[in-house]
Write an enzyme that holds these catalytic residues in place. Structure first.
Site, PDB file in Angstrom:
ATOM      1  N   ARG A 232     -99.346  48.253   8.727  1.00 45.78           N
ATOM      2  CA  ARG A 232     -99.794  48.044   7.357  1.00 45.78           C
ATOM      3  C   ARG A 232     -99.579  49.329   6.567  1.00 45.78           C
ATOM      4  O   ARG A 232     -99.706  50.427   7.097  1.00 45.78           O
ATOM      5  CB  ARG A 232    -101.280  47.663   7.319  1.00 45.78           C
ATOM      6  CG  ARG A 232    -101.569  46.237   7.779  1.00 45.78           C
ATOM      7  CD  ARG A 232    -101.046  45.192   6.806  1.00 45.78           C
ATOM      8  NE  ARG A 232    -101.358  43.822   7.198  1.00 45.78           N
ATOM      9  CZ  ARG A 232    -100.532  43.035   7.890  1.00 45.78           C
ATOM     10  NH1 ARG A 232     -99.348  43.470   8.269  1.00 45.78           N
ATOM     11  NH2 ARG A 232    -100.890  41.791   8.182  1.00 45.78           N
ATOM     12  N   HIS A 280     -91.080  44.310   4.368  1.00 45.89           N
ATOM     13  CA  HIS A 280     -92.044  43.604   5.229  1.00 45.89           C
ATOM     14  C   HIS A 280     -91.366  42.458   5.999  1.00 45.89           C
ATOM     15  O   HIS A 280     -91.773  41.297   5.898  1.00 45.89           O
ATOM     16  CB  HIS A 280     -93.227  43.070   4.396  1.00 45.89           C
ATOM     17  CG  HIS A 280     -94.470  42.825   5.206  1.00 45.89           C
ATOM     18  ND1 HIS A 280     -95.729  43.104   4.758  1.00 45.89           N
ATOM     19  CD2 HIS A 280     -94.645  42.318   6.457  1.00 45.89           C
ATOM     20  CE1 HIS A 280     -96.624  42.777   5.678  1.00 45.89           C
ATOM     21  NE2 HIS A 280     -95.981  42.293   6.728  1.00 45.89           N
TER      22      HIS A 280
HETATM   23  P1  NAP Z   1    -103.507  43.181  18.665  1.00 47.41           P
HETATM   24  O1  NAP Z   1    -102.966  42.355  19.775  1.00 47.41           O
HETATM   25  O2  NAP Z   1    -104.900  42.920  18.208  1.00 47.41           O
HETATM   26  O3  NAP Z   1    -103.378  44.708  19.127  1.00 47.41           O
HETATM   27  C1  NAP Z   1    -103.972  45.733  18.432  1.00 47.41           C
HETATM   28  C2  NAP Z   1    -103.901  47.019  19.250  1.00 47.41           C
HETATM   29  O4  NAP Z   1    -104.419  48.089  18.454  1.00 47.41           O
HETATM   30  C3  NAP Z   1    -104.782  46.959  20.505  1.00 47.41           C
HETATM   31  O5  NAP Z   1    -104.164  47.620  21.578  1.00 47.41           O
HETATM   32  C4  NAP Z   1    -106.037  47.695  20.071  1.00 47.41           C
HETATM   33  O6  NAP Z   1    -106.761  48.324  21.115  1.00 47.41           O
HETATM   34  C5  NAP Z   1    -105.440  48.751  19.181  1.00 47.41           C
HETATM   35  N1  NAP Z   1    -106.467  49.279  18.283  1.00 47.41           N
HETATM   36  C6  NAP Z   1    -107.190  48.626  17.345  1.00 47.41           C
HETATM   37  N2  NAP Z   1    -108.069  49.452  16.757  1.00 47.41           N
HETATM   38  C7  NAP Z   1    -107.904  50.659  17.343  1.00 47.41           C
HETATM   39  C8  NAP Z   1    -108.522  51.919  17.196  1.00 47.41           C
HETATM   40  N3  NAP Z   1    -109.513  52.116  16.305  1.00 47.41           N
HETATM   41  N4  NAP Z   1    -108.110  52.936  17.981  1.00 47.41           N
HETATM   42  C9  NAP Z   1    -107.139  52.761  18.899  1.00 47.41           C
HETATM   43  N5  NAP Z   1    -106.496  51.574  19.091  1.00 47.41           N
HETATM   44  C10 NAP Z   1    -106.891  50.551  18.321  1.00 47.41           C
HETATM   45  O7  NAP Z   1    -102.582  43.092  17.388  1.00 47.41           O
HETATM   46  P2  NAP Z   1    -101.008  42.695  17.301  1.00 47.41           P
HETATM   47  O8  NAP Z   1    -100.852  41.228  17.363  1.00 47.41           O
HETATM   48  O9  NAP Z   1    -100.273  43.529  18.281  1.00 47.41           O
HETATM   49  O10 NAP Z   1    -100.680  43.144  15.801  1.00 47.41           O
HETATM   50  C11 NAP Z   1    -100.875  44.468  15.375  1.00 47.41           C
HETATM   51  C12 NAP Z   1    -100.680  44.595  13.880  1.00 47.41           C
HETATM   52  O11 NAP Z   1     -99.304  44.526  13.563  1.00 47.41           O
HETATM   53  C13 NAP Z   1    -101.294  43.505  13.026  1.00 47.41           C
HETATM   54  O12 NAP Z   1    -102.679  43.703  12.843  1.00 47.41           O
HETATM   55  C14 NAP Z   1    -100.520  43.617  11.746  1.00 47.41           C
HETATM   56  O13 NAP Z   1    -101.164  44.526  10.865  1.00 47.41           O
HETATM   57  C15 NAP Z   1     -99.188  44.205  12.187  1.00 47.41           C
HETATM   58  N6  NAP Z   1     -98.078  43.251  12.000  1.00 47.41           N
HETATM   59  C16 NAP Z   1     -97.103  43.542  11.107  1.00 47.41           C
HETATM   60  C17 NAP Z   1     -96.037  42.676  10.933  1.00 47.41           C
HETATM   61  C18 NAP Z   1     -94.920  42.992   9.993  1.00 47.41           C
HETATM   62  O14 NAP Z   1     -94.075  42.150   9.719  1.00 47.41           O
HETATM   63  N7  NAP Z   1     -94.809  44.201   9.506  1.00 47.41           N
HETATM   64  C19 NAP Z   1     -95.979  41.489  11.655  1.00 47.41           C
HETATM   65  C20 NAP Z   1     -96.994  41.225  12.554  1.00 47.41           C
HETATM   66  C21 NAP Z   1     -98.045  42.108  12.722  1.00 47.41           C
HETATM   67  P3  NAP Z   1    -107.389  47.442  22.324  1.00 47.41           P
HETATM   68  O15 NAP Z   1    -106.211  47.104  23.200  1.00 47.41           O
HETATM   69  O16 NAP Z   1    -108.326  48.375  22.980  1.00 47.41           O
HETATM   70  O17 NAP Z   1    -108.031  46.246  21.696  1.00 47.41           O
HETATM   71  C1  GLV Z   2     -97.503  40.204   9.090  1.00 52.23           C
HETATM   72  O1  GLV Z   2     -97.559  41.216   8.492  1.00 52.23           O
HETATM   73  C2  GLV Z   2     -98.492  39.773  10.029  1.00 52.23           C
HETATM   74  O2  GLV Z   2     -99.590  40.350  10.064  1.00 52.23           O
HETATM   75  O3  GLV Z   2     -98.207  38.817  10.773  1.00 52.23           O
END
Ligand code: NAP
Ligand code: GLV
Length: 317
Positions: A232, A280
């Site tokens: 983000r 994005h």
């Molecule tokens: P996820 O499965 O919930 O993984 C989040 C990771 O971040 C986990 O390992 C979590 O730790 C860690 N985390 C959260 N808060 C933290 C903190 N305070 N300190 C250290 N580590 C922390 O999420 P995801 O599905 O991988 O997605 C991640 C993010 O990618 C989304 O929230 C979104 O913002 C972004 N995203 C962007 C796009 C794009 O097109 N640009 C697309 C999809 C997603 P734990 O393992 O301990 O829970």
């Molecule tokens: C895109 O940014 C997502 O959070 O899936």
């Protein structure tokens, strides 16, 4: 809940910036047992039991008295959680989906390889008609660090470890990934940053992670490091990033996400010579796979089972 609502689930697609016709057709196909409607043609709001949201128009969720579940069409749910009308006790499920994961895995791998193989340097050489072959470091001598080790960060970490890179992840709780060194918690953030030459951000946006890429954390990276932010825009303090690039602390950055989207035309990121801007698109929600994922989660919820990837509101992700 009226007898009719209990008998036939009614799904409301309440999204902006999404092809709602495609979603209407796909959910109609994947969830034939449900009736699917698209906001604002929602009919009797008391009949709606499930909401499918992305950039949900303000106030809609608070007007659905019989809502049983909210399904995000994106992985990041900070915007849903920020809705003051969000019903407190209705489960919110984020998107963890193979189409999204494939896109992120491709994009992050592409940009890590781009920096690893000095493609920016060769582009500059081409502009000056310079023939200057250089041996790249071996991947085991290139230290990649991924902030976040969840669905997306974990997958990218595994892929990059498969290329032979020296990969580390940083998470809140310990995460075991084969061939990937894990650092966790604020106490270990500095050690993680000090070893990281290519930093990838795949954290959720929460109160704890807002502004985490700032002057102080950027200063802990080795000189000449690279940044890839695909999480983000608010993770990055814009001015601090520009300062780190201008001082040579950072060599280059790839930015897919921004504090304001679309990125305003006057924003300095657009024309900065060390920044690559993309709109994005690192991981795009794919209707074909995501409609199946949402349908599976809807059925689990309606069957009273626990739904994986339900957001923990106290953690904020
Ligand atoms: P996820 O499965 O919930 O993984 C989040 C990771 O971040 C986990 O390992 C979590 O730790 C860690 N985390 C959260 N808060 C933290 C903190 N305070 N300190 C250290 N580590 C922390 O999420 P995801 O599905 O991988 O997605 C991640 C993010 O990618 C989304 O929230 C979104 O913002 C972004 N995203 C962007 C796009 C794009 O097109 N640009 C697309 C999809 C997603 P734990 O393992 O301990 O829970
Ligand atoms: C895109 O940014 C997502 O959070 O899936």
């Amino acid at each position: 809940v009226t007898a009719a609502a209990a008998a036939r689930p009614v799904v409301l697609i309440a999204c902006q910036g999404v092809d709602t016709d495609a979603w209407l057709a796909a959910l109609g196909r994947e969830l034939p047992e449900a009736e699917v409607r698209v906001w604002p043609e929602a009919g009797d709001l008391a009949e709606i039991t499930l909401a499918v949201v992305w950039r949900c128009p303000a106030g809609v969720l608070g007007r659905l008295p019989n809502l049983r579940g909210i399904f995000s069409l994106g992985a990041g749910v900070e915007a849903v959680l920020a809705d003051p009308q969000l019903p407190a006790s209705v489960p919110l499920v984020r998107l963890v989906d193979p189409g999204l994961a494939t896109g992120m895995n491709e994009f992050v791998t592409m940009r890590v390889l781009h920096y690893h193989r000095d493609m920016d340097g060769y582009a500059a050489d081409q502009r000056s008609h310079t023939w200057a072959p250089r041996a790249p470091p071996l991947p085991q001598d290139r230290r990649v660090g991924i902030l976040g080790a969840g669905a997306l960060g974990g997958l990218c970490a595994r892929t990059l470890a498969g290329f032979g890179f020296d990969v580390a992840s940083w998470s809140r709780s310990p995460r075991v990934i084969d061939g990937v060194r894990n650092y966790c918690g604020r106490d270990q953030l500095s050690d993680f940053l000090r070893r990281t030459e290519i930093l990838v951000c795949l954290l959720p946006l929460t109160a704890d992670t807002d502004g985490i890429i700032n002057r102080r954390t950027l200063a802990e990276l080795p000189r000449g490091a690279f940044l890839i932010n695909v999480a983000r825009g608010r993770h990055v303090v814009d001015e601090d990033l520009i300062e780190a690039l201008d001082s040579g602390r950072l060599a280059a950055a790839t930015l897919d996400v921004f504090r304001e989207e679309p990125l305003p035309p006057q924003h300095p990121f657009w024309s900065h010579p060390k920044i690559t801007v993309v709109p994005h698109i690192s991981a795009v929600t794919q209707v074909a796979t995501a409609s199946r994922t949402v349908a599976t989660n809807v059925r689990l919820l309606l069957a009273g089972c626990s739904v994986p990837d339900t957001v923990d509101r106290s953690r904020g992700y």
